[in-house]
Design an enzyme around this catalytic site. Sequence first.
Site, PDB file in Angstrom:
ATOM      1  N   GLN A   1       0.845  -1.191   0.000  1.00 37.45           N
ATOM      2  CA  GLN A   1       0.000   0.000   0.000  1.00 37.45           C
ATOM      3  C   GLN A   1       0.884   1.246   0.000  1.00 37.45           C
ATOM      4  OE1 GLN A   1      -2.423   1.541   3.395  1.00 37.45           O
ATOM      5  NE2 GLN A   1      -4.145   1.254   2.008  1.00 37.45           N
TER       6      GLN A   1
ATOM      7  N   TYR B   1      -6.401  10.453   4.209  1.00 38.38           N
ATOM      8  CA  TYR B   1      -5.044  10.825   3.781  1.00 38.38           C
ATOM      9  C   TYR B   1      -5.109  11.545   2.426  1.00 38.38           C
ATOM     10  CZ  TYR B   1      -3.895   7.944   7.755  1.00 38.38           C
ATOM     11  OH  TYR B   1      -3.830   7.435   9.029  1.00 38.38           O
TER      12      TYR B   1
ATOM     13  N   GLY C   1      -8.605  -7.178   9.069  1.00 33.88           N
ATOM     14  CA  GLY C   1      -7.562  -6.474   9.794  1.00 33.88           C
ATOM     15  C   GLY C   1      -7.227  -7.109  11.132  1.00 33.88           C
ATOM     16  N   ARG C   2      -8.001  -6.762  12.168  1.00 33.20           N
ATOM     17  CA  ARG C   2      -7.617  -7.115  13.530  1.00 33.20           C
ATOM     18  C   ARG C   2      -7.550  -8.614  13.783  1.00 33.20           C
ATOM     19  NH1 ARG C   2     -11.587  -2.451  15.484  1.00 33.20           N
ATOM     20  NH2 ARG C   2     -12.488  -3.135  13.489  1.00 33.20           N
TER      21      ARG C   2
ATOM     22  N   ARG D   1      -7.653   1.649  -2.885  1.00 33.67           N
ATOM     23  CA  ARG D   1      -8.548   1.579  -1.726  1.00 33.67           C
ATOM     24  C   ARG D   1      -9.247   2.916  -1.514  1.00 33.67           C
ATOM     25  NH1 ARG D   1      -7.963  -0.284   4.686  1.00 33.67           N
ATOM     26  NH2 ARG D   1      -9.596  -1.820   4.398  1.00 33.67           N
TER      27      ARG D   1
END
Length: 359
Positions: A97, A177, A314-315, A224
Amino acid sequence: MDLFSPVALGELQLANRVVMAPLTRLRCGGEGVPGDLVVEHYRQRAGLGMIITEGAWPSPQSRGYVGQPGIVTDEQVAGWRRVADAVHERGGLVVMQLMHAGRVTHPEINGGRRVEAPSPIAIEGVARTPGGKLPYPVPAELTTDDVRGIVQDVVLAARRAIEAGLDGVELHGANGYLLHEFLSPAANERTDEYGGTPANRARLVVEVVTAVAEAVGAGRVGLRISPEHNIQGAFETDGADLLLTYGSLLDQLRPLGLAYLSVLHQEPGGELVQELRRRFGGPLIANSGFGTVTTREEAVQLIDAAHAEAVAVGRAVIANPDLVERWAGEHPENEPQPHLFYSNGAEGYTDYPVLEQAG
Ligand SMILES: Cc1cc2nc3c(=O)[nH]c(=O)nc-3n(C[C@H](O)[C@H](O)[C@H](O)COP(=O)(O)O)c2cc1C
């Protein structure tokens, strides 16, 4: 379709549809170089259908966090080559990424450089600098020429990622971002060709993705996005404007034949995400965001219902290096330890046990 069945995302041939979501972990030191610990972390997770790395900075001023890796210097490229080799040795795939933090940084983090954004609007909150928490500064408004320079920085970074042996690159257009700042009217008040209208706000993302696809091949480039994500001041609240902006973006990306579109949105099966998927016309990786931790049940359901080609997790992947094996066999899972997500060292990073070690 089955979560554990293979799938092709462009040129990327995944053995299963459980994808490791990009996860910033801040263990790359002051120079932003992935070392032994980072190599081991990704090596452990090579059984995922594909790994998407934590966001790596494409230029020194775009660095958002201390300990975040870069893909600029020769040392960084060498570090990433070790990551890619370790994942490939175990038969895995790894895509990098690329993340320009935009205004979500501070001169104390990016080496005293200026903080750049589409418009001079500071976000609320504080940046975690080596010297403590400091309010985010008012960013410098990028000139039109600066914006073109960013396209070149990201293309170079993408080439370096491929040179390091990564299987592809993902452009980070989500979570407030830089690219998301351009898309969102809450962060972009420009009056040049990169702002003002939905199509103008989409322009930078179109240009970056197109240029990177030309440089390294569209079949190994993903994007993304996180439409409607209320994060870091980039909240998009006007549904009609949102559809025009992301619709314009995806209509222009469609002919490129990218590897995938990755969408973070709380309702991946809902009308908005499925409309964006249609507009994109290629494979979708879904993730329902930070609100609740992705579960096996949710991932199975998304694929069963054909809401996506793959699921970013993810987690659960942070806590379970062998997540695919656990989910396939319906085994119990380790619990993630959020207080160690952004800490240092092996604890909460490379010490989560795999099945045969557990109990
Ligand atoms: C520790 C942590 C770091 C993250 N870093 C990134 C990142 O670098 N890039 C990104 O696009 N998303 C990042 N995310 C968002 C995740 O990719 C994912 O969308 C989120 O964790 C929700 O999925 P989950 O419920 O499966 O954890 C991060 C999330 C967490 C918890």
